[in-house]
Scaffold this active site. Structure first.
Site, PDB file in Angstrom:
ATOM      1  N   CYS A   1     -53.092 -63.380   7.422  1.00 47.37           N
ATOM      2  CA  CYS A   1     -51.939 -64.103   7.986  1.00 47.37           C
ATOM      3  C   CYS A   1     -51.832 -63.870   9.488  1.00 47.37           C
ATOM      4  CB  CYS A   1     -50.650 -63.681   7.289  1.00 47.37           C
ATOM      5  SG  CYS A   1     -50.551 -64.307   5.601  1.00 47.37           S
TER       6      CYS A   1
ATOM      7  N   HIS B   1     -47.211 -69.278   1.907  1.00 45.96           N
ATOM      8  CA  HIS B   1     -47.072 -68.003   1.209  1.00 45.96           C
ATOM      9  C   HIS B   1     -48.441 -67.347   1.046  1.00 45.96           C
ATOM     10  CE1 HIS B   1     -42.949 -69.284  -0.429  1.00 45.96           C
ATOM     11  NE2 HIS B   1     -42.798 -68.433   0.571  1.00 45.96           N
ATOM     12  N   CYS B   2     -48.433 -66.029   0.965  1.00 46.42           N
ATOM     13  CA  CYS B   2     -49.665 -65.236   0.895  1.00 46.42           C
ATOM     14  C   CYS B   2     -49.740 -64.540  -0.459  1.00 46.42           C
ATOM     15  CB  CYS B   2     -49.656 -64.202   2.024  1.00 46.42           C
ATOM     16  SG  CYS B   2     -51.090 -63.119   2.037  1.00 46.42           S
TER      17      CYS B   2
ATOM     18  N   HIS C   1     -43.040 -68.988   8.377  1.00 52.97           N
ATOM     19  CA  HIS C   1     -42.976 -70.383   7.917  1.00 52.97           C
ATOM     20  C   HIS C   1     -42.751 -71.344   9.091  1.00 52.97           C
ATOM     21  CE1 HIS C   1     -43.348 -69.675   3.719  1.00 52.97           C
ATOM     22  NE2 HIS C   1     -42.144 -69.182   3.509  1.00 52.97           N
TER      23      HIS C   1
ATOM     24  N   HIS D   1     -40.727 -63.274   7.618  1.00 56.37           N
ATOM     25  CA  HIS D   1     -41.183 -64.255   6.626  1.00 56.37           C
ATOM     26  C   HIS D   1     -40.784 -65.681   7.041  1.00 56.37           C
ATOM     27  CE1 HIS D   1     -42.292 -65.405   2.421  1.00 56.37           C
ATOM     28  NE2 HIS D   1     -41.392 -66.354   2.628  1.00 56.37           N
ATOM     29  N   GLU D   2     -39.512 -65.857   7.377  1.00 57.13           N
ATOM     30  CA  GLU D   2     -39.063 -67.209   7.741  1.00 57.13           C
ATOM     31  C   GLU D   2     -39.661 -67.650   9.075  1.00 57.13           C
ATOM     32  OE1 GLU D   2     -37.970 -68.832   5.426  1.00 57.13           O
ATOM     33  OE2 GLU D   2     -37.295 -67.220   4.113  1.00 57.13           O
TER      34      GLU D   2
ATOM     35  N   CYS E   1     -50.371 -59.472   6.887  1.00 53.55           N
ATOM     36  CA  CYS E   1     -51.693 -58.959   6.526  1.00 53.55           C
ATOM     37  C   CYS E   1     -52.713 -59.518   7.528  1.00 53.55           C
ATOM     38  CB  CYS E   1     -52.051 -59.364   5.097  1.00 53.55           C
ATOM     39  SG  CYS E   1     -52.491 -61.112   4.927  1.00 53.55           S
TER      40      CYS E   1
ATOM     41  N   CYS F   1     -48.070 -58.197   1.866  1.00 56.11           N
ATOM     42  CA  CYS F   1     -47.929 -58.999   3.084  1.00 56.11           C
ATOM     43  C   CYS F   1     -46.518 -59.558   3.188  1.00 56.11           C
ATOM     44  CB  CYS F   1     -48.940 -60.141   3.070  1.00 56.11           C
ATOM     45  SG  CYS F   1     -48.749 -61.274   4.470  1.00 56.11           S
TER      46      CYS F   1
HETATM   47 ZN   LIG Z   1     -41.310 -68.232   1.845  1.00 55.85          ZN
HETATM   48 ZN   LIG Z   2     -50.740 -62.415   4.230  1.00 54.93          ZN
END
Ligand SMILES: [Zn+2]
Ligand SMILES: [Zn+2]
Length: 179
Positions: free
Chosen positions: A165, A137-138, A131, A127-128, A162, A143
């Site tokens: 993304c 964000h999704c 970014h 996640h990071e 996903c 995801c």
């Molecule tokens: Zn985030």
């Molecule tokens: Zn996504």
């Protein structure tokens, strides 16, 4: 572009290795691990809250030239206006971090579950990193780029991007030099 994983405090080698494998699997980026155990700068510590101010701590840890630098931090973190954060990314610096305290079952008074913990580490690291690579964000709750406000939401998502993304990510990777 390369990724460097570093640890702050008592973070297991297993957690670093699982994070590395997840990044390679999901992005294909080369990943290096720095096995030194770094100490967090207490200037970023809020004694009243018993938490680190996440972005401040990351700034003191800093980036390593030539790498997107991701820290696994054996502590709890927060940002102004938020009770806590699982992680934080500073794309302008190329630095991100994941706070491990709330990824452990024990934090919630549940029985320890190492595999669940490692899966959560994979998710928050991806996640990071997402970014850092410019992903927002999704809205898809499965995801890895969906925003998690609780550990249940972390568990609901997969350790994977996903399709939307993933496409976005690949075009960023194709189009960017630097780091
Ligand atoms: Zn985030
Ligand atoms: Zn996504």
């Amino acid at each position: 572009m390369k990724v460097l994983l570093r640890r702050v405090g008592d973070v297991s080698t297993e957690a670093l290795v699982r994070a590395k494998e997840a990044i390679i699997r999901e992005t294909g980026l080369p990943v290096l691990i720095d096995y030194h155990k770094l100490q967090p700068n207490l200037e970023a510590y809020n004694w009243k809250r018993r938490q680190y101010l996440a972005s401040e701590l990351l700034k003191t840890l800093g980036r390593v030239d030539g790498f997107l630098t991701l820290y696994l931090i054996d502590a709890d973190g927060y940002e102004e206006g938020l009770n806590f954060v699982f992680g934080v990314a500073l794309p302008a610096l190329g630095v991100g971090g994941v706070f491990l305290a709330r990824l452990r079952n024990e934090f919630y008074g549940w029985l320890p579950d190492e595999e669940k913990f490692l899966k959560r580490v994979e998710k928050e690291v991806l996640h990071e990193l997402g970014h850092l690579l410019g992903l927002p964000h999704c809205p898809n709750p499965r995801c890895v780029m969906s925003f998690s406000n609780s550990i249940l939401e972390v568990d609901e998502k997969e350790a994977a991007f996903c399709e939307v993304c993933k496409k976005r990510l690949m075009s960023r990777l194709a189009g960017s030099g630097g780091y």
